[in-house]
Design an enzyme around this catalytic site. Structure first.
Site, PDB file in Angstrom:
ATOM      1  N   TYR A 171     -31.143  37.067  -1.277  1.00 65.06           N
ATOM      2  CA  TYR A 171     -31.837  37.844  -2.318  1.00 65.06           C
ATOM      3  C   TYR A 171     -30.921  38.942  -2.867  1.00 65.06           C
ATOM      4  O   TYR A 171     -29.780  39.094  -2.446  1.00 65.06           O
ATOM      5  CB  TYR A 171     -33.150  38.405  -1.757  1.00 65.06           C
ATOM      6  CG  TYR A 171     -34.159  37.314  -1.434  1.00 65.06           C
ATOM      7  CD1 TYR A 171     -34.655  36.476  -2.428  1.00 65.06           C
ATOM      8  CD2 TYR A 171     -34.592  37.109  -0.124  1.00 65.06           C
ATOM      9  CE1 TYR A 171     -35.566  35.467  -2.137  1.00 65.06           C
ATOM     10  CE2 TYR A 171     -35.511  36.099   0.181  1.00 65.06           C
ATOM     11  CZ  TYR A 171     -35.988  35.280  -0.834  1.00 65.06           C
ATOM     12  OH  TYR A 171     -36.881  34.281  -0.531  1.00 65.06           O
ATOM     13  N   GLY A 312     -40.107  34.502  15.498  1.00 68.49           N
ATOM     14  CA  GLY A 312     -40.842  34.159  14.283  1.00 68.49           C
ATOM     15  C   GLY A 312     -41.619  32.871  14.388  1.00 68.49           C
ATOM     16  O   GLY A 312     -42.836  32.859  14.640  1.00 68.49           O
ATOM     17  N   ARG A 313     -40.905  31.737  14.235  1.00 70.97           N
ATOM     18  CA  ARG A 313     -41.599  30.457  14.120  1.00 70.97           C
ATOM     19  C   ARG A 313     -42.427  30.107  15.354  1.00 70.97           C
ATOM     20  O   ARG A 313     -43.492  29.488  15.233  1.00 70.97           O
ATOM     21  CB  ARG A 313     -40.589  29.354  13.777  1.00 70.97           C
ATOM     22  CG  ARG A 313     -40.103  29.466  12.335  1.00 70.97           C
ATOM     23  CD  ARG A 313     -38.882  28.638  12.078  1.00 70.97           C
ATOM     24  NE  ARG A 313     -37.709  29.179  12.764  1.00 70.97           N
ATOM     25  CZ  ARG A 313     -36.496  28.650  12.702  1.00 70.97           C
ATOM     26  NH1 ARG A 313     -36.289  27.557  11.983  1.00 70.97           N
ATOM     27  NH2 ARG A 313     -35.481  29.216  13.339  1.00 70.97           N
TER      28      ARG A 313
HETATM   29  C1  LIG Z   1     -42.180  30.536   6.765  1.00 73.40           C
HETATM   30  C2  LIG Z   1     -41.105  31.587   6.893  1.00 73.40           C
HETATM   31  C3  LIG Z   1     -41.093  32.659   6.025  1.00 73.40           C
HETATM   32  C4  LIG Z   1     -40.096  33.647   6.143  1.00 73.40           C
HETATM   33  N1  LIG Z   1     -40.154  34.744   5.321  1.00 73.40           N
HETATM   34  C5  LIG Z   1     -39.277  35.756   5.508  1.00 73.40           C
HETATM   35  C6  LIG Z   1     -39.405  36.969   4.791  1.00 73.40           C
HETATM   36  O1  LIG Z   1     -40.354  37.175   4.022  1.00 73.40           O
HETATM   37  N2  LIG Z   1     -38.455  37.913   4.986  1.00 73.40           N
HETATM   38  C7  LIG Z   1     -37.425  37.753   5.870  1.00 73.40           C
HETATM   39  O2  LIG Z   1     -36.587  38.640   6.003  1.00 73.40           O
HETATM   40  N3  LIG Z   1     -37.320  36.621   6.598  1.00 73.40           N
HETATM   41  C8  LIG Z   1     -38.219  35.643   6.456  1.00 73.40           C
HETATM   42  N4  LIG Z   1     -38.141  34.538   7.252  1.00 73.40           N
HETATM   43  C9  LIG Z   1     -37.142  34.474   8.342  1.00 73.40           C
HETATM   44  C10 LIG Z   1     -37.738  34.964   9.678  1.00 73.40           C
HETATM   45  O3  LIG Z   1     -37.981  36.343   9.644  1.00 73.40           O
HETATM   46  C11 LIG Z   1     -36.794  34.668  10.853  1.00 73.40           C
HETATM   47  O4  LIG Z   1     -35.589  35.334  10.646  1.00 73.40           O
HETATM   48  C12 LIG Z   1     -36.528  33.171  11.014  1.00 73.40           C
HETATM   49  O5  LIG Z   1     -37.737  32.454  11.052  1.00 73.40           O
HETATM   50  C13 LIG Z   1     -35.700  32.863  12.249  1.00 73.40           C
HETATM   51  O6  LIG Z   1     -36.336  33.328  13.407  1.00 73.40           O
HETATM   52  P1  LIG Z   1     -37.186  32.314  14.366  1.00 73.40           P
HETATM   53  O7  LIG Z   1     -36.238  31.259  14.815  1.00 73.40           O
HETATM   54  O8  LIG Z   1     -37.696  33.181  15.473  1.00 73.40           O
HETATM   55  O9  LIG Z   1     -38.271  31.743  13.543  1.00 73.40           O
HETATM   56  C14 LIG Z   1     -39.095  33.526   7.130  1.00 73.40           C
HETATM   57  C15 LIG Z   1     -39.123  32.423   7.987  1.00 73.40           C
HETATM   58  C16 LIG Z   1     -40.110  31.461   7.892  1.00 73.40           C
HETATM   59  C17 LIG Z   1     -40.118  30.304   8.863  1.00 73.40           C
END
Ligand SMILES: Cc1cc2nc3c(=O)[nH]c(=O)nc-3n(C[C@H](O)[C@H](O)[C@H](O)COP(=O)(O)O)c2cc1C
Length: 330
Positions: A171, A312-313
């Site tokens: 972004y 997150g996920r």
């Molecule tokens: C559906 C979805 C939406 C996301 N939206 C954002 C967001 O709005 N802002 C952001 O900084 N990261 C966003 N991310 C990234 C997550 O914050 C995170 O960094 C990413 O899922 C990796 O971490 P995890 O393996 O624990 O899921 C998003 C990820 C997913 C899966």
């Protein structure tokens, strides 16, 4: 006591433990970005029990031109503050702290969504978009700084515990930071110090607006994992300047390619970055990416790779993940 259970005390933002819900866009808002009952219910469910000490709300757009997708949360108007208070209240009632993430989508935006011209640091096609952006003028940049500033004021007035500036995942601020998308010949381009000049101006403007005690977080898309992109050296130089300018917590993620490293699946895949960042700053550092087991989170904290762990996920899929993780370590 397990590392994940330890409170964070040496920080402007005091937390009950080390578990963070990173921002994840739900696209559950109205067309104008207003809070809906659905999004309130979603954050209620995720924060129930207060097992996650810090909830970082999904990215919200600071102005229409910077809207990333349909259903995105908005922080672009004062008339949104009352409803946003409901969001901070629900999270607080469940026992967690709440941060809002503020964003401008830059050249990742789509004119079909924003109804506006697409803008970026340079008139260069974003690797993940197909619309050529207009290069921002210095006058445009002033407006963007002021919009970030106003957005942070609204976050504070809506009762949140801090604000996170989004400079990751391709972004606008990530586009200024990355040499792939920033080819400017003025003071907002060039070496790493030029490429983070806009960040520093935004951080200072926000600090001026929200006062010295309000926590400011910055999510940095540290490395681009692609030829000609940012490397760990850029990141190391940048985080030092961010701390000097008033950032209270650094939140590490990926750059132009998004929140992943292609082909890498290890839990905590940005841990080599957070480890280096921690050597260069004294403020807390959040590590997110690929973590699905409490034991792995524990190992990453124990080995000093980060101060806080984002999951997150795994929590997106299972709202009881945090309860199970925290209770398994007691
Ligand atoms: C559906 C979805 C939406 C996301 N939206 C954002 C967001 O709005 N802002 C952001 O900084 N990261 C966003 N991310 C990234 C997550 O914050 C995170 O960094 C990413 O899922 C990796 O971490 P995890 O393996 O624990 O899921 C998003 C990820 C997913 C899966």
């Amino acid at each position: 006591m397990a590392e994940l259970l330890k409170p964070l005390v040496n920080s402007k933002l005091q937390l009950n433990n080390r578990l963070v819900l990173p921002p994840m866009a739900t696209a559950k808002c109205e067309d104008d970005g207003k809070v809906t009952q659905e999004i309130l219910d979603y954050y209620d469910e995720k924060s129930k029990g207060g097992y996650i000490s810090l909830i970082i709300i999904e990215h919200s757009f600071i102005e229409k031109q910077g809207k990333a997708h349909k259903g995105q949360l908005s922080i672009a108007n004062d008339n949104l503050i009352e409803d946003l208070k409901k969001l901070s209240n629900i999270i607080h009632k469940n026992g967690s702290k709440a941060i809002m993430q503020i964003n401008h989508a830059g050249s990742l935006a789509k004119s079909s969504v924003t109804g506006c011209e697409i803008v970026g640091p340079s008139a260069i096609m974003h690797p993940r978009n197909s619309e050529l952006p207009k290069e921002l003028t210095k006058e445009d940049i002033k407006v963007i700084i002021s919009n970030f500033r106003n957005a942070a004021r609204r976050v504070k007035n809506a009762g949140f515990d801090g604000v996170e500036i989004h400079s990751a995942h391709g972004y606008l601020l990530n586009e200024f930071y990355s040499p792939i998308t920033n080819k400017r010949s003025d003071e907002y381009g060039g070496d790493i110090f030029g490429r983070i000049k806009l960040h520093l101006e935004i951080i200072r403007a926000i600090r001026d607006e929200v006062g010295k005690d309000f926590p400011i977080l910055l999510r940095l898309g540290a490395c681009d994992y692609t030829d000609g992109g940012n490397t760990i050296d850029d990141c190391k130089a940048a985080v030092v300047e961010f701390q000097k300018s008033g950032v209270d917590i650094i939140d590490i993620s990926g750059g132009l390619l998004g929140y992943i490293i292609p082909g890498v699946k290890t839990q905590g895949y940005f841990s080599n970055v957070t480890e280096e960042v921690k050597k260069n700053v004294s403020i807390p550092v959040i590590l997110t990416g690929g973590i699905t087991d409490a034991e792995e989170a524990e190992k990453l904290l124990k080995s000093g790779k980060a101060d806080l762990i984002g999951v997150g996920r795994a929590i997106l899929k299972d709202s009881l993940w945090s309860k199970k993780a925290i209770e398994s370590l007691k």
